[in-house]
Design a protein around this motif. Structure first.
Motif, short mmCIF file in Angstrom:
data_model
loop_
_atom_site.label_atom_id
_atom_site.label_comp_id
_atom_site.label_asym_id
_atom_site.label_seq_id
_atom_site.Cartn_x
_atom_site.Cartn_y
_atom_site.Cartn_z
N UNK A 16 0.84 -1.20 0.00
CA UNK A 16 0.00 0.00 0.00
C UNK A 16 0.87 1.25 0.00
N UNK A 17 1.91 1.26 0.82
CA UNK A 17 2.81 2.41 0.88
C UNK A 17 3.58 2.56 -0.44
N UNK A 18 4.03 1.46 -1.00
CA UNK A 18 4.70 1.53 -2.30
C UNK A 18 3.76 2.11 -3.36
N UNK A 55 11.66 -0.47 4.06
CA UNK A 55 11.69 -0.42 2.60
C UNK A 55 12.92 0.35 2.10
N UNK A 56 13.43 1.26 2.91
CA UNK A 56 14.68 1.93 2.55
C UNK A 56 15.83 0.92 2.62
N UNK A 57 15.88 0.14 3.69
CA UNK A 57 16.92 -0.87 3.85
C UNK A 57 16.87 -1.93 2.75
N UNK A 58 15.68 -2.24 2.30
CA UNK A 58 15.51 -3.26 1.25
C UNK A 58 15.78 -2.70 -0.15
N UNK A 59 16.01 -1.40 -0.24
CA UNK A 59 16.39 -0.78 -1.51
C UNK A 59 15.24 -0.45 -2.43
N UNK A 60 14.02 -0.31 -1.90
CA UNK A 60 12.85 -0.05 -2.73
C UNK A 60 12.60 1.44 -2.98
N UNK A 82 13.71 -0.75 -8.34
CA UNK A 82 13.51 -1.97 -7.55
C UNK A 82 12.17 -1.92 -6.81
N UNK A 83 11.79 -0.74 -6.32
CA UNK A 83 10.51 -0.59 -5.65
C UNK A 83 9.34 -0.79 -6.59
N UNK A 84 9.49 -0.31 -7.83
CA UNK A 84 8.42 -0.50 -8.82
C UNK A 84 8.26 -1.98 -9.16
N UNK A 85 9.38 -2.69 -9.23
CA UNK A 85 9.32 -4.13 -9.46
C UNK A 85 8.61 -4.82 -8.31
N UNK A 86 8.96 -4.43 -7.09
CA UNK A 86 8.33 -5.01 -5.90
C UNK A 86 6.83 -4.70 -5.89
N UNK A 87 6.47 -3.48 -6.26
CA UNK A 87 5.05 -3.10 -6.31
C UNK A 87 4.32 -3.95 -7.36
N UNK A 88 4.94 -4.18 -8.50
CA UNK A 88 4.33 -5.03 -9.51
C UNK A 88 4.07 -6.43 -8.99
N UNK A 89 5.03 -6.97 -8.25
CA UNK A 89 4.86 -8.30 -7.63
C UNK A 89 3.74 -8.27 -6.59
N UNK A 90 3.68 -7.18 -5.83
CA UNK A 90 2.60 -7.04 -4.84
C UNK A 90 1.24 -7.09 -5.53
N UNK A 91 1.07 -6.34 -6.64
CA UNK A 91 -0.23 -6.31 -7.32
C UNK A 91 -0.58 -7.67 -7.91
#
Length: 115
Positions: A16-18, A55-60, A82-91
């Motif tokens: 949600x935050x991403x 999420x900062x530590x994870x590099x997103x 990297x955060x956009x990739x993670x957000x895509x996986x989340x969705x």
């Protein structure tokens, strides 16, 4: 219901935050305010700040300190590649789970109609 909501939110808050940061960069208080505007009224500010550290530590996210009129510089978070990739996986995960849960809910509703 509040404790169930809290537990479910724990598993989805990062996504949600991403998603909020995908819209535009923001600092912690802005993110908390946006979450409250979206109906997450019981969310504690400290929860959001702890998540931002993770999420900062994870590099997103990329973080930039900007001057503040009311005190120390603010950390502004912006979603990076990297955060956009993670957000895509989340969705993708969210869509899969939502479909399965809705399917179970529809089946449960139909099985209760005869009672």
């Amino acid at each position: 219901m509040a404790s169930q909501m809290t537990e479910m939110l724990k598993g989805t808050l990062e996504g949600i935050v991403l998603a909020i940061l995908a819209d535009r960069p923001a600092y912690g208080y802005e993110i908390t305010s946006r979450l409250r505007d979206e109906g997450f009224t019981d969310l504690v500010e400290g929860t959001v700040y702890a998540l931002l550290v993770r999420i900062e530590q994870r590099g997103f996210v990329d973080v930039k300190k900007v001057p503040s009129e009311k005190g120390p510089p603010r950390k502004v978070y912006s979603l990076n590649r990297q955060g956009r990739t993670q957000l895509g996986e989340f969705w993708k995960t969210w869509s899969f789970l939502a479909e399965r849960i809705e399917h179970l809910h529809r089946n449960e509703s139909h099985s209760n109609e005869g009672e």
